[in-house]
Structure formats: C-alpha cells, structure tokens
Write an enzyme that holds these catalytic residues in place. Structure first.
Site: not given
Length: 484
Positions: A354-356
């Site tokens: 997710e994301c990072g």
C-alpha cells in the site's frame, strides 16, 4: 462509558489534549484503551506508544457501523479507561448518498458471515464525523476550543456545537491556548449562562508542540525526546484538567453491542507473513494485522532499511505505507534487501503493498530535493514526490480479477500521498471514484499474478475477503515452498 475528544475544527489541539489525558492515566498504572476516528495512522502511533495497547480506528466509511460498534465493544473489555480522539471538527464528515444501502453488501464476496453488517447505514449528512461516531456509540463529547483569538465569542461556538444536534451530548469544554488569567475570566464569564462545564484550561505554551511534516505529525520512532514530552503532557493533564468530573466519564462499562467472531483462529499458525516495520514503513491498521493472525498467519516483522534478508520461512510479503521518501537513501543502500524482495516476488511470493509500499517496489523514488534513489524495481515506474496532496476516501471497482480481487468487485479505501508515478499502470487494478459522484475518477493500482500494489489504503474490517484471499494465497505458496 467513555468520552470523545472533539475539536471545533482541525488544529484546535484535540490531539495534544488526548495525549495528555492518556499520559496521565498511564502514569497511574491504569489499563487504557484508545480509539481514533477516521483513517489516521500517525495519531494512533502516539496513542499506542503511551498506552502499550494498539489504538483502534473507528471508521464507518472504510468498514461499517456494525464493525465500529463491534470493535469498540471488543476492545473496551478488561480495561480501566477508554478514550476516543475525534477527527477534524466535530461535524466534519461526508454526505452519505446511498440511503438504505449497506456498504458491506456492495463489497462482493464476504468471507466472514459473522461480521456485523451495515443495516443502520441510512442517509447522514456528516457521515464518518466525530459527531456520527458519538451518535453510533451513544457516548458524550468534550469539545476542545482554540481560544487564542477568542473572548466572548467562545459562548457562540460552545452553544452552536452543543445544540446544533440534539442527539449530541456535549458534557463540557476544554479551553486551549488561553493567554492569561484575565483572558480566562472573560471566557468563563461568556460561558457561564450556558451551564456548560469547563473541564480543563490549558494556557498558551508555544514549546508544547509535536513536529510535523508533509503528511502530518512526525511519527514516534523519529522523536528521541518523546518520553520527556509525554511526561510534560502528563504533568499538564494532572494540573489543568478537572479529574473529578472527567474520570467517571472515562471509566469503561460493557457496551451492549455484538462482537464479531474471528474468521478462524488455529492454535498453531499455518503460515508466516513478513511485515515491513521500521521508520520507512509503519502505516498499519492494527485490525488488519489481527485479522491476518486470526486466519492463521504468524506475522514476522523486519526492516527493509536495516535487515539484509527476509525472515526465514515466510510465504508472503506485506508492505504498509509510511515515509520511504524520507529514508530513501537507507532503503536504496540496502542492496541485499532490495534483491531479496525482488527475487521473492519474481518467484511468485504473494505480496500486498500500500502507498509507501508501492513506492518501494518501483524502479526509483525521487524525493522532495530531486535526489533519485533506486528501489526494488518490480514495477516499471518511478515514484516522484511533489507538492500536490492526494487525499480522500475512494470507491474502488476492480477492473480485472487479480490476486485479491474479482472483476467488478467494489470496496472502499483511502488515499493520502504526495507522490505520483511517472508511468501509469498499463493494466490498472481499480477504477477509483471519490465519495462525491461529480469528482474526477481515475484508474490506479499495479498487479501481477502474485502482487497487489496500490496507493489505496484498505481496512480489512471493511473488505474481509482481501485478508482471506491474501492468507490463502500465502498458505498455497508455503505448500509450494515445502515441495520445492
């Protein structure tokens, strides 16, 4: 019973007040459970650091009203006190435009039939707000008011927040950033006709702040002076709050809400999943990790910054969000870890990012200073930091079947990032649309047969099929490793 600490708006000081209350109670050796309204990751880190217990997010948008009630009831058990920190201003939420529809029913395949549903989710103008949570759980509210530019007008604010919604039980206010004794006298005189209790007074203290940066507060792991800071907050709480009135509200009772049954809880873990956990990766909902353990996963924590190899015997990788852009140099320098992760994914190891985590799997990260740092390189794109903040709840509709999704499946998530990808995915996972139907929509998310990678943060309490499928794929891969 417990309290929700609300603010008249963002930045009013509710986080400082909440941390002060938690720090004082913990100094008294009390067992304290905290909760945070909304999709926040960083404030819960501070809560958990103080209490020694995972903070729980209460978010009916990412989950459901039934899940919020169940989570609250479950984690209030066996503790002395409980406290909820609100989000933004008391009534700041989103319009709920699906009257009578349960979001749980739109998710698709529900692996856990015992999960509370959303049968009460009818139209609500400030859905997901602090006020909404107070009404869901039927608990009182304390309003923190920033008084730095107020005197007599404080009464209008308190009156408006206290009486706008008859279902909100405002039991008192905490006056923050008071300038002097004379200033306090003016504030109290203005409030006196309202019969609203003043439960605390905090004088203006410029040094009593937590550093922040582009995504909010600086996390606890990066604050070497945090213990000293929390001691100061505990002292402030002891001397500035009316504990005789506050403590009865904070004492927990047994909420009369059903608690969802665990989907599966084997005595012996069936599979190991590696969880990236360090200064670069620390955005995880505690419930997500719990749900994986309930299915039968043994969570093995490791640091992509510092560890040169993956934990032994793992059959799955989970990369949460965080701040890889702030630690890109250390991540890039750990060549062995980059190589191990890439080889594991190429070998077919199920991976959720997710994301990072997505940024880490890119070819490169370009930080705010323009420095370029090589990363894992499993995704053919570069994550470049910028000034634009992408923020908000998003509805994701699966554009194809993949590791964790079926074609056409719908779920809710949250985006919060300042990076963009230089090359978009050629076959994206999702069609993302905002809560408001007239907002722009876009395609997003990368996938391979064994990889789910997206900017969209998910709460497994709202999409239990994601956790179940991820676990099952890791279990299948662990059997493959045994045969291999």
């Amino acid at each position: 019973m417990t309290l929700i600490i609300a603010g008249d708006r963002s930045g009013t000081g509710k986080t400082t007040v909440t941390l002060a209350l938690l720090a004082f109670l913990k100094q008294k050796s009390a067992q304290v459970q905290s909760f945070k309204v909304g999709p926040d990751y960083i404030d819960p880190m501070f809560h958990s650091y103080i209490t020694g217990r995972p903070c729980r997010n209460l978010d009916p948008i990412l989950t459901s009203i039934g899940y919020v009630k169940s989570c609250f009831a479950q984690h209030c058990q066996g503790v002395d006190y409980a406290l909820i920190e609100g989000v933004m201003g008391l009534f700041d939420g989103v319009p709920f435009q699906k009257a009578g529809e349960s979001k749980q029913e739109t998710v698709g395949e529900i692996i856990n039939p015992n999960l509370p549903g959303g049968e009460e989710e009818t139209q609500y103008q400030n859905y997901g707000s602090t006020a909404h949570i107070a009404k869901i759980l039927k608990i009182p509210v304390v309003l923190v008011i920033d008084c730095s530019r107020l005197s007599g007008s404080v009464a209008a604010i308190a009156y408006g927040y206290g009486f706008l919604d008859a279902d909100i039980n405002l039991v008192g206010v905490i006056l923050n950033r008071v300038g002097s004794d004379r200033h306090l006298a003016l504030l109290k005189t203005a409030l006196e006709p309202l019969n609203i209790a003043v439960l605390g007074v905090i004088y203006r203290q410029e040094s009593l702040t937590i550093p922040d940066r582009h995504l909010g507060l600086v996390p606890t792991q990066e604050l070497p002076e945090i213990d000293c800071f929390l001691d100061r907050l505990a002292y402030l709480a002891e001397n500035c709050f009316n504990w005789e009135q506050l403590l009865p509200y904070l004492t927990t009772s047994s909420p009369n809400y059903p608690i969802s049954q665990s989907p599966y809880c084997p005595v012996t873990p069936l599979v190991k999943i590696a969880i990236a956990q360090d200064k670069a990766f620390n955005f995880y909902y505690s419930d997500n990790l719990d749900i994986l353990e309930q299915w039968g996963a043994k969570l093995c924590y490791w640091s992509p910054m510092n560890d040169e190899s993956l934990p032994e015997g793992v059959a799955g990788l989970y990369f949460g969000g965080g701040f890889p852009e702030m630690f890109a140099s250390a991540l890039s320098s750990n060549k062995k870890a980059l190589k191990m992760v890439k080889e594991a994914i190429e070998r077919g190891m199920p991976t959720y990012a997710e994301c990072g985590g997505l940024m880490y799997l890119c070819e490169k990260i370009v930080n705010f200073e323009g420095n370029v740092w090589p990363m894992v390189g499993i995704l053919g794109t570069t994550a470049k930091m910028g000034k634009k903040l992408t923020l908000g709840y998003k509805q994701g509709t699966a554009l194809r079947s993949s590791l964790l999704l079926n074609l056409g499946e719908v779920l809710w998530g949250h985006e919060f990032h300042r990076s963009e990808l230089t090359i978009p995915p050629s076959q994206p996972l999702f069609h993302l649309s905002s809560w408001h139907t007239n907002s722009p929509s876009h395609a997003e998310g990368w996938y391979h047969r064994n990889l789910h990678s997206s900017y969209l943060h998910l709460h497994f309490g709202g999409c239990p099929q994601i956790a179940a499928r991820f676990f099952r794929h890791t279990l299948d891969f662990s059997k493959y490793l045994t045969l291999d």
